[in-house]
Write a protein that holds these residues in place. Sequence first.
Motif, mmCIF file in Angstrom:
data_model
loop_
_atom_site.group_PDB
_atom_site.id
_atom_site.type_symbol
_atom_site.label_atom_id
_atom_site.label_comp_id
_atom_site.label_asym_id
_atom_site.label_seq_id
_atom_site.Cartn_x
_atom_site.Cartn_y
_atom_site.Cartn_z
ATOM 1 N N THR A 169 0.850 -1.190 0.000
ATOM 2 C CA THR A 169 0.000 0.000 0.000
ATOM 3 C C THR A 169 0.886 1.240 0.000
ATOM 4 O OG1 THR A 169 -1.702 -1.180 1.239
ATOM 5 C CG2 THR A 169 -1.860 1.212 1.195
ATOM 6 N N VAL A 170 0.695 2.074 -1.013
ATOM 7 C CA VAL A 170 1.550 3.247 -1.236
ATOM 8 C C VAL A 170 0.726 4.509 -1.038
ATOM 9 C CG1 VAL A 170 3.146 4.376 -2.827
ATOM 10 C CG2 VAL A 170 2.782 1.893 -2.977
ATOM 11 N N GLY A 171 1.192 5.406 -0.198
ATOM 12 C CA GLY A 171 0.507 6.666 0.047
ATOM 13 C C GLY A 171 1.277 7.840 -0.526
ATOM 14 N N ALA A 172 0.552 8.872 -0.933
ATOM 15 C CA ALA A 172 1.172 10.105 -1.434
ATOM 16 C C ALA A 172 0.107 11.185 -1.464
ATOM 17 C CB ALA A 172 1.777 9.908 -2.820
ATOM 18 N N THR A 173 0.547 12.430 -1.521
ATOM 19 C CA THR A 173 -0.393 13.538 -1.665
ATOM 20 C C THR A 173 -0.893 13.593 -3.106
ATOM 21 O OG1 THR A 173 1.322 15.134 -2.256
ATOM 22 C CG2 THR A 173 0.835 14.862 0.100
ATOM 23 N N SER A 174 -1.975 14.316 -3.328
ATOM 24 C CA SER A 174 -2.514 14.462 -4.680
ATOM 25 C C SER A 174 -1.482 15.068 -5.617
ATOM 26 C CB SER A 174 -3.772 15.340 -4.652
ATOM 27 O OG SER A 174 -4.792 14.742 -3.882
ATOM 28 N N LEU A 175 -0.713 16.031 -5.126
ATOM 29 C CA LEU A 175 0.321 16.655 -5.945
ATOM 30 C C LEU A 175 1.329 15.630 -6.437
ATOM 31 C CD1 LEU A 175 1.267 20.051 -4.211
ATOM 32 C CD2 LEU A 175 0.425 19.715 -6.536
ATOM 33 N N ILE A 176 1.765 14.760 -5.542
ATOM 34 C CA ILE A 176 2.767 13.765 -5.905
ATOM 35 C C ILE A 176 2.182 12.745 -6.875
ATOM 36 C CG2 ILE A 176 4.254 11.932 -5.018
ATOM 37 C CD1 ILE A 176 5.260 14.736 -4.369
ATOM 38 N N TRP A 177 0.937 12.306 -6.643
ATOM 39 C CA TRP A 177 0.337 11.314 -7.531
ATOM 40 C C TRP A 177 0.206 11.833 -8.954
ATOM 41 C CZ3 TRP A 177 1.171 6.795 -6.421
ATOM 42 C CH2 TRP A 177 0.864 6.190 -5.197
ATOM 43 N N GLU A 178 0.103 13.145 -9.118
ATOM 44 C CA GLU A 178 -0.046 13.703 -10.462
ATOM 45 C C GLU A 178 1.260 13.710 -11.256
ATOM 46 O OE1 GLU A 178 -3.680 16.860 -10.270
ATOM 47 O OE2 GLU A 178 -1.825 17.471 -9.294
ATOM 48 N N MET A 179 2.361 13.387 -10.621
ATOM 49 C CA MET A 179 3.647 13.397 -11.305
ATOM 50 C C MET A 179 3.859 12.088 -12.067
ATOM 51 S SD MET A 179 5.949 15.105 -8.285
ATOM 52 C CE MET A 179 7.461 14.942 -9.250
ATOM 53 N N ASP A 180 4.365 12.196 -13.294
ATOM 54 C CA ASP A 180 4.599 11.015 -14.119
ATOM 55 C C ASP A 180 5.573 10.042 -13.454
ATOM 56 O OD1 ASP A 180 2.908 11.956 -16.065
ATOM 57 O OD2 ASP A 180 4.500 12.834 -17.288
ATOM 58 N N SER A 181 6.508 10.570 -12.676
ATOM 59 C CA SER A 181 7.516 9.709 -12.048
ATOM 60 C C SER A 181 6.871 8.720 -11.071
ATOM 61 C CB SER A 181 8.575 10.548 -11.332
ATOM 62 O OG SER A 181 7.984 11.507 -10.483
ATOM 63 N N CYS A 182 5.720 9.079 -10.480
ATOM 64 C CA CYS A 182 5.025 8.150 -9.584
ATOM 65 C C CYS A 182 4.463 6.971 -10.361
ATOM 66 C CB CYS A 182 3.899 8.862 -8.845
ATOM 67 S SG CYS A 182 4.471 9.872 -7.483
ATOM 68 N N SER A 183 3.832 7.266 -11.499
ATOM 69 C CA SER A 183 3.302 6.189 -12.336
ATOM 70 C C SER A 183 4.428 5.302 -12.839
ATOM 71 C CB SER A 183 2.522 6.778 -13.516
ATOM 72 O OG SER A 183 1.427 7.543 -13.070
ATOM 73 N N ASP A 184 5.547 5.931 -13.214
ATOM 74 C CA ASP A 184 6.701 5.159 -13.683
ATOM 75 C C ASP A 184 7.211 4.229 -12.583
ATOM 76 O OD1 ASP A 184 6.503 6.520 -16.057
ATOM 77 O OD2 ASP A 184 8.101 7.945 -15.605
ATOM 78 N N TRP A 185 7.263 4.735 -11.341
ATOM 79 C CA TRP A 185 7.761 3.915 -10.233
ATOM 80 C C TRP A 185 6.834 2.740 -9.966
ATOM 81 C CZ3 TRP A 185 6.086 2.561 -5.313
ATOM 82 C CH2 TRP A 185 7.052 1.975 -4.491
ATOM 83 N N LEU A 186 5.515 2.972 -9.997
ATOM 84 C CA LEU A 186 4.568 1.884 -9.781
ATOM 85 C C LEU A 186 4.716 0.804 -10.859
ATOM 86 C CD1 LEU A 186 1.317 3.825 -8.768
ATOM 87 C CD2 LEU A 186 2.748 2.428 -7.282
ATOM 88 N N GLU A 187 4.950 1.232 -12.094
ATOM 89 C CA GLU A 187 5.152 0.267 -13.174
ATOM 90 C C GLU A 187 6.427 -0.540 -12.953
ATOM 91 O OE1 GLU A 187 4.966 2.156 -16.965
ATOM 92 O OE2 GLU A 187 2.943 2.948 -16.659
ATOM 93 N N GLN A 188 7.457 0.117 -12.438
ATOM 94 C CA GLN A 188 8.708 -0.598 -12.144
ATOM 95 C C GLN A 188 8.488 -1.640 -11.050
ATOM 96 O OE1 GLN A 188 11.538 2.417 -11.120
ATOM 97 N NE2 GLN A 188 11.623 3.290 -13.188
ATOM 98 N N VAL A 189 7.704 -1.269 -10.029
ATOM 99 C CA VAL A 189 7.416 -2.214 -8.943
ATOM 100 C C VAL A 189 6.651 -3.414 -9.489
ATOM 101 C CG1 VAL A 189 6.156 -2.556 -6.781
ATOM 102 C CG2 VAL A 189 7.428 -0.435 -7.157
ATOM 103 N N GLU A 190 5.642 -3.147 -10.306
ATOM 104 C CA GLU A 190 4.833 -4.234 -10.865
ATOM 105 C C GLU A 190 5.683 -5.157 -11.736
ATOM 106 O OE1 GLU A 190 2.496 -6.630 -13.343
ATOM 107 O OE2 GLU A 190 3.702 -4.968 -14.146
ATOM 108 N N ALA A 191 6.593 -4.569 -12.515
ATOM 109 C CA ALA A 191 7.454 -5.386 -13.373
ATOM 110 C C ALA A 191 8.432 -6.204 -12.541
ATOM 111 C CB ALA A 191 8.202 -4.489 -14.356
ATOM 112 N N ASN A 192 8.920 -5.618 -11.439
ATOM 113 C CA ASN A 192 9.901 -6.297 -10.599
ATOM 114 C C ASN A 192 9.263 -7.341 -9.698
ATOM 115 O OD1 ASN A 192 11.741 -6.352 -7.943
ATOM 116 N ND2 ASN A 192 13.019 -5.776 -9.701
#
Length: 282
Positions: A93-116
């Motif tokens: 379970t990953v938490g972040a503020t709305s500002l942080i979730w809107e950043m592309d780098s967050c989506s990229d990191w989640l994809e890296q976690v899913e791939a790993n």
Amino acid sequence: MDTDLLRTFLEVNKTRHFGKAATNLYLTQSAVSFRIRQLEIKLGTPVFTRKRGDLRLTAAGERFVPYAESILQTWGRARQDVALTDSYQQQLTVGATSLIWEMDSCSDWLEQVEANQPDWALRTESLSRQQISNALLEKQVDVVLTSEPPKLADLQQQRITAFELLLVCSEPDQDLESVSELPMVYLDWGTRFGLEHGRIASLQRTPVLHSHACQPALKFLLNRGGVGFLPSTVAQPWIEAGALHVVKDSPAMANELYLVWLSTSDKHEDIEALVSNLENDA
């Protein structure tokens, strides 16, 4: 505690109207009233004051709101954890503020976690900056993504990426002096950003929009005009299109995004292994 009572309580608090809450919950108004009475019996105190056309929380109701939200959040997470199928051995379970979730780098990191970790199920939670510390301590989230790691004992952190905030405005050929005449939009990036923002004399006025999310700030600048700091990744397409302009001689504020977790977490070893794997893959 019946979770239906909690959901009904929070919906009535949000709408401040039994009828509207009933519509949103697909219940009759009498069912909503019954649930609130049941909750008050269980708590031993009223949670709403009921006056004609004026429904308000009591002092006890105000204190109960964060507990109700926390219980429902924890219950939802527990249901997902225990319901993991053979395909998923772990939930993060990953938490972040709305500002942080809107950043592309967050989506990229989640994809890296899913791939790993393809056998992990991922759950995301939106938090205010004030909620981050408690969410970690109370195990509402396993990790947070933040630009300002909280100061907690047993805190572990890993830098994910760097990003910049650019001072942009709707009018071309503006400098730090001339933007003092433009409406100001303020994105709340936290204490450190607030201190740096406070050093820019021409921005020391009441913002026409104070936001905790990028998109309302961006749309305001594009549609109504003004000046404010935006992440470079959000602002750049509009700068290239000529709709926004970087303020001349303005400072670009450098920030870093961190993954943060507690070493006392029961998933500490899994998180550290994940961090190590992602570093090796980079």
